[in-house]
Scaffold this motif. Structure first.
Motif, PDB file in Angstrom:
ATOM      1  N   GLY A   1      10.707 -96.111   9.005  1.00  0.00           N
ATOM      2  CA  GLY A   1      11.042 -95.053   9.951  1.00  0.00           C
ATOM      3  C   GLY A   1      11.876 -93.952   9.313  1.00  0.00           C
ATOM      4  N   ALA A   2      12.581 -93.208  10.146  1.00  0.00           N
ATOM      5  CA  ALA A   2      13.424 -92.117   9.667  1.00  0.00           C
ATOM      6  C   ALA A   2      14.511 -91.875  10.700  1.00  0.00           C
ATOM      7  N   SER A   3      15.361 -90.919  10.412  1.00  0.00           N
ATOM      8  CA  SER A   3      16.492 -90.626  11.295  1.00  0.00           C
ATOM      9  C   SER A   3      16.047 -90.215  12.695  1.00  0.00           C
ATOM     10  N   THR A   4      14.794 -89.762  12.831  1.00  0.00           N
ATOM     11  CA  THR A   4      14.326 -89.313  14.149  1.00  0.00           C
ATOM     12  C   THR A   4      14.236 -90.440  15.170  1.00  0.00           C
ATOM     13  N   ILE A   5      14.256 -91.693  14.725  1.00  0.00           N
ATOM     14  CA  ILE A   5      14.219 -92.793  15.704  1.00  0.00           C
ATOM     15  C   ILE A   5      15.471 -92.796  16.575  1.00  0.00           C
ATOM     16  N   TRP A   6      16.517 -92.096  16.119  1.00  0.00           N
ATOM     17  CA  TRP A   6      17.793 -92.103  16.831  1.00  0.00           C
ATOM     18  C   TRP A   6      17.958 -90.905  17.764  1.00  0.00           C
ATOM     19  N   ARG A   7      16.914 -90.163  18.032  1.00  0.00           N
ATOM     20  CA  ARG A   7      17.049 -88.972  18.870  1.00  0.00           C
ATOM     21  C   ARG A   7      17.704 -89.268  20.217  1.00  0.00           C
ATOM     22  N   GLN A   8      17.279 -90.348  20.867  1.00  0.00           N
ATOM     23  CA  GLN A   8      17.819 -90.655  22.191  1.00  0.00           C
ATOM     24  C   GLN A   8      19.271 -91.124  22.104  1.00  0.00           C
ATOM     25  N   GLN A   9      19.619 -91.796  21.012  1.00  0.00           N
ATOM     26  CA  GLN A   9      21.003 -92.207  20.834  1.00  0.00           C
ATOM     27  C   GLN A   9      21.888 -91.007  20.494  1.00  0.00           C
ATOM     28  N   LEU A  10      21.390 -90.113  19.650  1.00  0.00           N
ATOM     29  CA  LEU A  10      22.166 -88.915  19.307  1.00  0.00           C
ATOM     30  C   LEU A  10      22.424 -88.054  20.537  1.00  0.00           C
ATOM     31  N   ALA A  11      21.433 -87.961  21.417  1.00  0.00           N
ATOM     32  CA  ALA A  11      21.603 -87.182  22.646  1.00  0.00           C
ATOM     33  C   ALA A  11      22.662 -87.826  23.539  1.00  0.00           C
ATOM     34  N   ALA A  12      22.642 -89.145  23.650  1.00  0.00           N
ATOM     35  CA  ALA A  12      23.628 -89.846  24.476  1.00  0.00           C
ATOM     36  C   ALA A  12      25.030 -89.698  23.905  1.00  0.00           C
ATOM     37  N   LEU A  13      25.154 -89.793  22.594  1.00  0.00           N
ATOM     38  CA  LEU A  13      26.460 -89.634  21.956  1.00  0.00           C
ATOM     39  C   LEU A  13      26.984 -88.209  22.119  1.00  0.00           C
ATOM     40  N   GLU A  14      26.083 -87.236  22.016  1.00  0.00           N
ATOM     41  CA  GLU A  14      26.501 -85.840  22.202  1.00  0.00           C
ATOM     42  C   GLU A  14      27.015 -85.617  23.620  1.00  0.00           C
ATOM     43  N   ARG A  15      26.322 -86.171  24.600  1.00  0.00           N
ATOM     44  CA  ARG A  15      26.777 -86.035  25.984  1.00  0.00           C
ATOM     45  C   ARG A  15      28.152 -86.663  26.188  1.00  0.00           C
TER      46      ARG A  15
END
Length: 243
Positions: A13-27
């Motif tokens: 995979g790649a870092s893009t698998i974390w998109r939903q986690q990055l969005a939650a952390l940003e919120r």
């Protein structure tokens, strides 16, 4: 909430698998980084080695060191790698979240997995079509989209598994002084040694997500994010108490 999070993806995979986690952390107002491992994503074509992966985690954790306690999280290969990194004397994570990596990556099991990977690698497309078909069937639409967005490095399977043969995860866990949360999908096939791993940790906790399979952060992102944010919040409170 203070603190920061480093997210390390799994093999192929790649870092893009974390998109939903990055969005939650940003919120939640929590700084986070999700680098690509060697041989994956933006680093595809470079050689994967465990030491090169350690350098990637080192850099990411270093960039966030001034943002408060750093939680280092990884899934599958990424989980094994963050445990290996956290066990090093020079690493000082506030906590480690290790997802989908509760089978010791050594011996007969790893050898069999590597033989399968070698057979798949001999297919005309290196196993790309098989990988894509399985991903479409096993992941929800958003999870599949996030997985393929960074590219799927099927060519790294054999060298990646070969490199991991030298890693003793249980020994790594015993060396980690920080809290370790093991997060697994209840239907994951990498749970063989989870109880042993939890017992090996000086401060360990097991979290099982009902209905989830191996790629728990992609199949059940809401539940996974809840655990991730809870752990980050717990570490931030500990840091405030100790200050």
């Amino acid at each position: 909430m203070s603190g920061a999070v480093v997210l390390i993806h799994g093999i192929r995979g790649a870092s893009t698998i974390w998109r939903q986690q990055l969005a939650a952390l940003e919120r939640a107002g929590i700084p986070a980084l999700a680098p690509d491992l060697p041989g994956h994503g933006s680093r595809r074509g470079t050689d994967f080695t465990v030491e090169a992966a350690m350098e990637v985690i080192d850099r990411a954790a270093g960039e966030l060191a001034d943002r408060g306690p750093v939680l280092v999280a990884g899934i599958s290969l990424g989980g094994y790698l963050v445990l290996h990194w956290a066990a090093r004397p020079t690493s000082r994570p506030a906590g480690v979240l290790a997802a989908s990596c509760c089978t010791q990556p050594r011996g007969v099991g790893l050898a069999a997995y590597r033989r399968v990977a070698q057979a798949v690698a001999r297919l005309p497309d290196g196993g790309a079509h098989l990988s894509d078909t399985l991903s479409r069937r096993l992941l929800p639409d958003q999870g599949y989209t996030d997985l393929v967005a960074g590219g799927v490095a099927v060519e790294v399977m054999v060298p990646g598994l070969t490199a991991m043969a030298g890693v003793d995860t249980e020994q790594d866990i015993r060396a980690i002084e920080a809290p370790v949360w093991f997060v697994n999908g209840r239907l994951d096939h990498f749970r063989i040694h989870e109880r042993r791993f939890v017992r090996a940790a000086s401060d360990g906790r097991l979290v099982l997500i009902p209905g989830a399979t191996h790629l728990v952060s992609l199949t059940h992102p809401v539940a996974f994010n809840r655990v991730l944010l809870e752990f980050a919040g717990d570490l931030a409170r500990r840091d405030t108490t100790m200050a």
